[in-house]
Design a protein around this motif. Structure first.
Motif, PDB file in Angstrom:
ATOM      1  N   VAL A 194       0.766  -1.229   0.090  1.00  0.00           N
ATOM      2  CA  VAL A 194       0.169  -0.098  -0.032  1.00  0.00           C
ATOM      3  C   VAL A 194       0.870   1.371   0.016  1.00  0.00           C
ATOM      4  N   MET A 195       0.651   2.009  -0.954  1.00  0.00           N
ATOM      5  CA  MET A 195       1.646   3.200  -1.214  1.00  0.00           C
ATOM      6  C   MET A 195       0.422   4.580  -0.900  1.00  0.00           C
ATOM      7  N   ALA A 196       0.572   5.386   0.053  1.00  0.00           N
ATOM      8  CA  ALA A 196      -0.074   6.387   0.387  1.00  0.00           C
ATOM      9  C   ALA A 196       0.365   7.452  -0.718  1.00  0.00           C
ATOM     10  N   ILE A 197      -0.572   7.961  -1.388  1.00  0.00           N
ATOM     11  CA  ILE A 197      -0.388   9.006  -2.505  1.00  0.00           C
ATOM     12  C   ILE A 197      -0.305  10.535  -1.738  1.00  0.00           C
ATOM     13  N   SER A 198       1.096  11.333  -1.952  1.00  0.00           N
ATOM     14  CA  SER A 198       1.214  12.651  -1.647  1.00  0.00           C
ATOM     15  C   SER A 198       0.561  13.082  -0.298  1.00  0.00           C
ATOM     16  N   PRO A 199       1.198  12.556   0.703  1.00  0.00           N
ATOM     17  CA  PRO A 199       0.415  12.956   2.178  1.00  0.00           C
ATOM     18  C   PRO A 199       0.658  14.347   2.234  1.00  0.00           C
ATOM     19  N   ALA A 200       1.700  14.794   1.772  1.00  0.00           N
ATOM     20  CA  ALA A 200       1.983  16.395   2.010  1.00  0.00           C
ATOM     21  C   ALA A 200       1.128  17.328   1.341  1.00  0.00           C
ATOM     22  N   ASP A 201       1.136  17.029  -0.139  1.00  0.00           N
ATOM     23  CA  ASP A 201       0.432  18.247  -0.914  1.00  0.00           C
ATOM     24  C   ASP A 201      -1.158  17.679  -0.892  1.00  0.00           C
ATOM     25  N   LYS A 202      -1.474  16.390  -1.294  1.00  0.00           N
ATOM     26  CA  LYS A 202      -3.072  16.249  -1.262  1.00  0.00           C
ATOM     27  C   LYS A 202      -3.714  15.882   0.171  1.00  0.00           C
ATOM     28  N   GLY A 203      -2.691  15.931   1.058  1.00  0.00           N
ATOM     29  CA  GLY A 203      -2.844  15.600   2.565  1.00  0.00           C
ATOM     30  C   GLY A 203      -3.281  16.876   3.327  1.00  0.00           C
ATOM     31  N   GLY A 204      -3.296  18.186   2.472  1.00  0.00           N
ATOM     32  CA  GLY A 204      -3.711  19.433   3.074  1.00  0.00           C
ATOM     33  C   GLY A 204      -2.767  20.298   2.768  1.00  0.00           C
ATOM     34  N   HIS A 205      -2.012  20.495   1.757  1.00  0.00           N
ATOM     35  CA  HIS A 205      -0.805  21.491   1.613  1.00  0.00           C
ATOM     36  C   HIS A 205       0.183  21.412   2.971  1.00  0.00           C
TER      37      HIS A 205
END
Ligand code: SF4
Ligand code: SF4
Length: 378
Positions: A194-205
Motif C-alpha cells: 500500500v502506497m500513500a499518495i502525496s501525504p504532503a500536498d493532497k493531504g492538506g498542503h
C-alpha cells in the motif's frame, strides 16, 4: 542501524518513503540531485509515469549516471510507473515498451493501472484488453507485479482489492482524511503493498501549513505528524514529491520510524481534532455519510469535509483548490458542487447532528468558490 524496508506485494521490499518524480523533471541536473539525495536518505523506491513529462527519460539517465558513480541503494532501485486504463492491447503494449525504453530497463518491478475510477476501468483490467495486456507483459517478463490507483468509490476500491488481480495499490490516505484507511488495512491484510499518495500536498498542503495547524500540532510539524500517523498504521510506503534536496529533511528523520504512535503523538492528534470541533461548534460534520444519497448527487460529506478543514484548521488554499476541482476533472473528481442543491430537504432528517445541510452547502460555496488552479496528474 539497518534501514527499515517494508514488504510491497510480491515485489522487492521498499523504503518507508518513495520518491515521486513528478516535481523533479525540469532538468537532468534537478533529477540527478533529487534522486541522489533520495539514495543518501535511504530511499530505494522511485515512482514515475509517462504523464510526468520527461520524468522517465531523465530518471533512466540519472540512474545510469549514479550507478556509474557507485551511488545506488542496497539491492538496487525499485521502480514503479503507470499506464492509464482503457487502452487497446496494441496501444498498451506500445505504452509499456515506451516506459521500459525511456527508463533504459528490460523489466519494471511495479506497473500501476493509474485511475481505476469507474467500474469499466476495473472491467478492463480484469476481463478486457487490460487483462490481455497484463498476461502478455507477465509472460514476456516485462513486469514484476501489477497494482492500481483509484479516485473511485469505496465500493469500487474494495472490489479491486478483492479481485486478486493486483499485488499493490496507491491510495489517498491522510491524517486529515481517513476515509480510505479501512481499505488500506484490508489491502495490507491481503498482503498487498500500500502506497500513500502525496501525504504532503493532497493531504492538506502540509508543506505550507496554516498558523492554526502549526499551533495545534506544536511541537511536531503538521507534515511530520501526518507522516508518522500513516507509518504507524503500517502503510508500506509514503510518496514524497521532492523538487529540491531540502525536501528530504523530514524523511531523513523518519526513514525508519514506523513504530506505533507515542503517547505525546496521540495526544497531539486528539488535541488537533478537539480544537477543530470547537471552532466548528454545532456545524461540525461528523462524516458519517448518513445524508446520502442526495437526489441531485451532491457529495455532501466531501463538501462539508472541506468546510471542516477550512474553518476548523484554516486550510484555505487547500480547500479552495479541492472545491474548485469539482465538476472540472472528469472521472477524477466529484461532478456536482454545492450549487446543485435544490433545497428539497431529503437529507435533513437523516443527519444525526441535525445540521442544516443546504445552508452549510451555500456557506461552503461562498467561502471556497474560486477560479480553478492548474492540477497535477492524480
Ligand atoms: S436539500 Fe440539497 S443537499 Fe439535501 S438532499 Fe436536497 S438537494 Fe441534496
Ligand atoms: S449526515 Fe450529517 S454529519 Fe453525517 S456526513 Fe451527512 S452532513 Fe455530515
Amino acid at each position: 542501524m539497518a534501514l527499515k524496508r517494508n514488504q510491497f506485494g510480491t515485489g522487492p521490499n521498499v523504503s518507508l518513503f518513495t520518491l515521486g518524480t513528478m516535481r523533479s523533471n525540469e532538468s537532468l541536473e534537478q533529477m540527478y540531485s533529487v534522486v541522489k539525495e533520495a539514495c543518501l536518505t535511504g530511499i530505494n523506491h522511485l515512482e514515475t509515469a509517462p504523464a510526468y513529462g520527461t520524468s522517465e527519460s531523465l530518471l533512466g539517465t540519472t540512474i545510469k549516471k549514479l550507478n556509474s558513480e557507485g551511488c545506488r541503494p542496497e539491492g538496487g532501485w525499485v521502480i514503479t510507473s503507470k499506464i492509464l486504463p482503457g487502452t487497446g492491447i496494441n496501444e498498451g503494449k506500445d505504452q509499456l515498451q515506451g516506459i521500459l525504453s525511456r527508463l533504459g530497463i528490460s523489466k519494471i518491478h511495479n506497473l500501476a493501472i493509474h485511475g481505476i475510477n469507474l467500474p469499466e476501468h476495473l472491467e478492463w483490467a480484469l476481463k478486457g484488453d487490460g487483462d490481455k495486456l497484463i498476461k502478455w507483459a507477465t509472460q514476456k517478463r516485462l513486469i514484476g507485479q501489477i497494482g492500481f490507483s483509484s479516485h473511485g468509490t469505496f465500493a469500487l476500491i474494495k472490489k479491486a482489492i478483492e479481485s486478486r488481480r493486483f499485488q499493490f495499490c496507491s491510495l489517498h490516505l491522510h491524517l486529515l482524511d481517513q476515509e480510505r484507511l479501512p481499505l488500506a488495512k484490508m489491502a495490507l491484510e491481503r498482503k498487498l503493498g500500500v502506497m500513500a499518495i502525496s501525504p504532503a500536498d493532497k493531504g492538506g498542503h502540509l508543506h505550507t501549513p496554516s498558523k492554526t495547524l502549526i499551533s495545534d500540532c506544536y511541537p511536531i510539524s503538521p507534515l511530520e505528524l501526518a507522516y508518522r500517523f500513516l507509518l504507524s498504521q503500517g502503510i508500506s510506503t509514503l510518496t514524497l514529491g521532492a523538487s529540491k534536496i531540502t525536501d528530504f529533511q523530514i524523511a531523513k528523520k523518519l526513514i525508519s520510524s514506523n513504530s506505533p504512535l507515542s503517547k505525546s503523538e496521540q495526544d497531539i492528534i486528539g488535541k488537533l481534532t478537539q480544537n477543530s470541533k470547537e471552532r466548528l461548534g454545532k456545524t461540525f460534520c461528523g462524516q458519517c455519510r448518513d445524508c446520502l444519497p442526495c437526489p441531485n448527487e451532491i457529495p455532501i460529506p466531501e463538501i462539508l469535509r472541506l468546510r471542516n478543514l477550512c474553518i476548523g484548521m484554516d486550510l484555505n488554499s487547500f480547500t479552495k483548490e479541492r472545491y474548485n476541482l469539482i465538476g472540472r476533472a472528469g472521472h477524477w473528481w466529484e461532478k456536482n458542487n454545492a450549487t446543485a442543491c435544490q433545497n428539497c430537504g431529503e437529507c435533513l432528517p437523516k443527519c444525526p447532528n441535525n445540521l442544516n445541510i443546504p445552508d452549510l452547502l451555500k456557506d461552503t460555496h461562498r467561502k471556497l468558490v474560486d477560479s480553478p488552479k492548474k492540477r497535477l496528474w492524480g
